[in-house]
Every structure is written in structure tokens, then in C-alpha cells.
Motif scaffolding. Structure first.
Motif, PDB file in Angstrom:
ATOM      1  N   ALA A 230      -8.878  -6.364 -14.413  1.00  0.00           N
ATOM      2  CA  ALA A 230      -7.632  -5.370 -14.115  1.00  0.00           C
ATOM      3  C   ALA A 230      -8.714  -4.064 -13.536  1.00  0.00           C
ATOM      4  N   ASP A 231      -8.640  -3.527 -12.346  1.00  0.00           N
ATOM      5  CA  ASP A 231      -9.216  -2.693 -11.492  1.00  0.00           C
ATOM      6  C   ASP A 231      -8.116  -1.500 -11.121  1.00  0.00           C
ATOM      7  N   GLU A 232      -8.772  -0.574 -10.047  1.00  0.00           N
ATOM      8  CA  GLU A 232      -7.639   0.646  -9.378  1.00  0.00           C
ATOM      9  C   GLU A 232      -6.970   0.097  -8.026  1.00  0.00           C
ATOM     10  N   GLY A 233      -7.257  -1.016  -7.870  1.00  0.00           N
ATOM     11  CA  GLY A 233      -6.501  -0.754  -6.524  1.00  0.00           C
ATOM     12  C   GLY A 233      -7.551  -0.631  -5.502  1.00  0.00           C
ATOM     13  N   HIS A 234      -6.861  -0.207  -4.383  1.00  0.00           N
ATOM     14  CA  HIS A 234      -7.280  -0.032  -2.562  1.00  0.00           C
ATOM     15  C   HIS A 234      -7.362   1.457  -2.456  1.00  0.00           C
ATOM     16  N   ALA A 235      -8.577   1.626  -1.666  1.00  0.00           N
ATOM     17  CA  ALA A 235      -8.785   3.401  -0.940  1.00  0.00           C
ATOM     18  C   ALA A 235      -7.605   2.596   0.321  1.00  0.00           C
ATOM     19  N   GLY A 236      -7.003   1.990   0.858  1.00  0.00           N
ATOM     20  CA  GLY A 236      -5.307   2.393   1.921  1.00  0.00           C
ATOM     21  C   GLY A 236      -4.687   2.902   0.930  1.00  0.00           C
ATOM     22  N   GLY A 237      -4.525   3.420  -0.452  1.00  0.00           N
ATOM     23  CA  GLY A 237      -2.797   2.478  -1.218  1.00  0.00           C
ATOM     24  C   GLY A 237      -2.608   1.797  -1.808  1.00  0.00           C
ATOM     25  N   ARG A 238      -1.650   2.481  -2.808  1.00  0.00           N
ATOM     26  CA  ARG A 238      -1.375   1.911  -3.877  1.00  0.00           C
ATOM     27  C   ARG A 238      -0.387   0.462  -4.109  1.00  0.00           C
ATOM     28  N   ARG A 239      -0.464  -0.613  -4.545  1.00  0.00           N
ATOM     29  CA  ARG A 239       0.011  -1.313  -4.446  1.00  0.00           C
ATOM     30  C   ARG A 239       1.422  -1.143  -5.436  1.00  0.00           C
ATOM     31  N   LEU A 240       2.596  -2.233  -5.627  1.00  0.00           N
ATOM     32  CA  LEU A 240       2.681  -2.549  -6.251  1.00  0.00           C
ATOM     33  C   LEU A 240       2.600  -2.515  -8.017  1.00  0.00           C
TER      34      LEU A 240
ATOM     35  N   ARG B  44       1.227  -1.164   0.217  1.00  0.00           N
ATOM     36  CA  ARG B  44      -0.294  -0.425  -0.017  1.00  0.00           C
ATOM     37  C   ARG B  44       0.790   0.830  -0.091  1.00  0.00           C
ATOM     38  N   LEU B  45       2.492   1.057  -0.170  1.00  0.00           N
ATOM     39  CA  LEU B  45       3.411   2.258  -0.296  1.00  0.00           C
ATOM     40  C   LEU B  45       3.887   2.659  -1.142  1.00  0.00           C
ATOM     41  N   TRP B  46       3.639   2.163  -2.229  1.00  0.00           N
ATOM     42  CA  TRP B  46       3.706   2.816  -3.806  1.00  0.00           C
ATOM     43  C   TRP B  46       3.318   4.089  -4.440  1.00  0.00           C
ATOM     44  N   SER B  47       3.390   5.187  -3.736  1.00  0.00           N
ATOM     45  CA  SER B  47       2.990   6.500  -4.211  1.00  0.00           C
ATOM     46  C   SER B  47       4.228   6.988  -3.952  1.00  0.00           C
ATOM     47  N   VAL B  48       4.287   8.310  -5.321  1.00  0.00           N
ATOM     48  CA  VAL B  48       5.779   8.877  -5.422  1.00  0.00           C
ATOM     49  C   VAL B  48       5.632   9.650  -4.519  1.00  0.00           C
ATOM     50  N   GLU B  49       4.249   9.881  -3.853  1.00  0.00           N
ATOM     51  CA  GLU B  49       4.510  10.504  -2.417  1.00  0.00           C
ATOM     52  C   GLU B  49       4.855  10.103  -0.748  1.00  0.00           C
TER      53      GLU B  49
END
Length: 343
Positions: free
Chosen positions: A185-195, A114-119
Motif C-alpha cells: 500500500a503506497d501513495e504513488g510517485h512525486a512525479g504524478g498520479r498513476r491510474l 503519471r497523468l491520472w489527476s482530474v487537473e
């Protein structure tokens, strides 16, 4: 729900199977890697080609993928062209894996997937997070890869599947692998970005691709073999290994299908409950079928032939309870030069 009418009764939620039927992987000398990063191995061929990174232990208790990477390392697998990197991701969480309590070592401080955002990766963060430190250390590996295959397994009963994120290029490659035959195909989770949601993989204008393989139940021998078969097919598609000949008399593989998530259901209350036991991969025929209650909110299927993607019978508040998807046509053919288009 009309006023004065009792709510439908929710089913008591089952307990997951936590029997560990595969050995705990012995990383031993393989833990050190050959790149200067613990747990990261990388091998280059003389002939040019794409760079594939195969990742295990993004979650420290999902050990099936680690068995596959160890199998390849012990066999001395080397690419015939391009580069192959093998990544044991969350070593610290895996070091605490205990077959007597196998769900406890998914992570130490926070979910690494859940950590794979640039921010998240670049900002100064005061929190002492083992997973964030490791994600930052591994980031250069993924910045250099053309294709990433992230190996996972599942706690609750579900058919294996490949998650392709949102890009057509990832969906095309997943369908070309064809095993398992279900691509979501999906947009992931509200809790954070996947790899697989990391911007260089999720940007529709980019070329790099990341796929997430949910290979089957945690801790089962067949999950290791599903991961091996899918990863082996990917090696062949990218030209990193010579494709294995089909076995004589083998049954024709199932035709791969693509489904796009139309709604990700996040549990808003501690009282989220399904009305009966559902298995991931189950298709609900009728639109507006009631499948769960989230406190007073009714969760209904938004369309006919609704695919249930990895329902979690005991979701925590703020976590994904189920994704609802619709089967769609495959995207247009790959462009020349796109990973998976051909050597």
C-alpha cells in the motif's frame, strides 16, 4: 555524516537485463477493439455483476500483459456475469517497440502512468502529448469500471507484488487474490498520479478499486504466467469466471502479506547510488541501516524489518529510487457489496 570523515563508498550500478525472451505481441485485428476506441474490447454477460477492466501496455515496452489479453481474446473468454473490458493502453508507444532496444518505447512524450489527476485530464493543455490524448480517450472506460487491474512488469530484479494504493478496500482485494503474496500500500510517485491513484479509485469514500500488478521481470515467460494466474484469480473472486479447481498435490500458496510504505525516496541528485546491489522484496533487519547516498544525503532505513520496494539502481533526478515499507496487519473484512466480497 561527521565532518572530516570520508563518505561510504557507493557500489557501481549494474546494467539491467534487456534480453527479450518472449515474442513481440502481434495485435493484428485485435488492435481495433469493439467499442469504438482502438485497443479496447468489452464483453457483457446476461447476468448482472461487476465490471472488471484489465489493462496492458500502460507502458509501451511492458509487453507481458499484452500476451495475456491476446490469450483471452483468442480463446474467446467471456464473463459469466457482469462485464469484462480488455484495454491495450499505449498503442502508439508499443508500435515503436524494438527488441534490440526494448527500454526505449516506455512512452513517446510522457509517462502515461503519471497523468491520472482530474487537473491533468481536464485542463486545457498546450503540450502535444500522445499519452495525455490517449488517457483522456480511455477515461470513460475507467469511469465505468468497478475494478481495474493494471498489468506491469519490472526492469530491475524484484519479487512480484501488487500495489494497492492507499485504500483498505483495494488492499483487501489484493490480499484475497493472494498471488503474488506481497501487497504494498503506497501513495504513488512525486512525479504524478498513476491510474490506481485516479480519484474514483483513491477516494476512501468510493467503492471502485484499482490494483497495479508488477508481475515480474520485463520480457520473461514466467511474467506472463504470473499475470495470467493473478488475473484469473481476480476473475473468480468477482464471479466473472468459475474458479478453477486446485491441482491435486499442489503446494499450499504462501500466506499473503501487506506492507505500507513509510517513505518514498525520490532522487534529488544525479549522484544517487546504493551502497550495494539490493533486490526488490529484500528486508533490512535493523533500523538506521545506511543503504544509499544521494549526493551528501544519507538514505537510511526508518524502522526495523524494512521492506525495499522496487529499488531502481539508476534513478533519474526527481524519480523514485526506492520505497521503504513496514509489514502491517490486514485491514478489517470487506463490507457486503464491496468488490471481491462475494457474488
Amino acid at each position: 555524516m561527521e565532518s572530516g570523515q570520508p563518505p561510504p563508498a557507493a557500489m557501481p550500478q549494474p546494467l539491467p537485463c534487456t534480453e527479450v525472451r518472449i515474442p513481440v505481441p502481434e495485435l493484428g485485428p485485435w488492435r481495433e477493439g469493439n467499442t469504438g476506441l482502438p485497443g479496447v474490447w468489452s464483453f457483457a454477460a446476461a447476468a448482472p455483476g461487476p465490471h472488471l477492466a484489465v489493462v496492458a501496455l500502460t507502458h509501451g515496452n511492458e509487453i507481458a500483459g499484452a500476451h495475456l489479453l491476446l490469450r483471452w481474446l483468442r480463446a474467446g473468454l467471456r464473463p459469466v456475469r457482469g462485464r469484462l473490458s480488455l484495454v491495450f493502453a499505449n498503442l502508439d508507444a508499443f508500435a515503436r517497440f524494438d527488441p534490440a532496444d526494448p527500454t526505449a518505447s516506455r512512452f513517446l512524450d510522457e509517462d502515461m502512468n503519471r497523468l491520472w489527476s482530474v487537473e491533468q485530464l481536464e485542463r486545457a493543455v498546450a503540450r502535444p502529448s500522445s499519452e495525455l490524448r490517449r488517457a483522456r480517450a480511455l477515461r470513460p472506460v475507467f469511469d465505468a469500471a468497478d475494478v481495474v487491474l493494471d498489468l506491469h512488469s519490472m526492469l530491475w530484479p524484484s519479487d512480484p507484488l501488487i500495489l494497492s494504493g492507499t485504500t483498505d478496500r483495494a488492499a483487501r482485494l489484493a490480499l484475497a487474490i493472494g498471488l503474488p503474496p506481497l501487497v504494498v500500500a503506497d501513495e504513488g510517485h512525486a512525479g504524478g498520479r498513476r491510474l490506481i491513484d485516479y480519484p474514483r479509485f483513491a477516494d476512501p469514500r468510493a467503492k471502485a478499486i484499482a490494483l497495479l500488478l508488477e508481475a515480474g521481470p520485463h520480457w520473461e515467460p514466467e511474467t506472463v504466467e504470473t499475470a495470467a494466474a493473478a488475473a484469473g484469480r481476480l476473475l473468480g473472486l468477482l464471479g466473472l469466471a468459475r474458479p478453477e479447481p486446485a491441482e491435486a498435490g499442489a503446494a499450499a500458496p504462501a500466506r499473503p502479506r501487506l506492507a505500507r510504505v513509510t517513505r518514498a525516496v525520490t532522487a534529488a541528485s544525479a549522484g544517487f547510488a546504493f551502497l550495494r546491489e539490493f533486490r526488490g522484496g529484500e528486508v533490512i533487519a535493523r533500523r538506521n541501516t545506511l543503504i544509499a547516498l544521494d549526493g551528501e544525503e544519507e538514505i537510511r532505513t526508518p524502522h526495523d524489518d524494512c521492506l525495499l520496494v522496487m529499488p531502481s539502481p539508476r534513478p533519474m533526478r526527481g524519480h523514485t529510487a526506492v520505497r521503504l515499507a513496514r509489514f502491517v496487519d490486514a485491514p478489517p473484512p470487506a463490507r457486503p457489496g464491496e468488490p471481491g466480497h462475494g457474488p
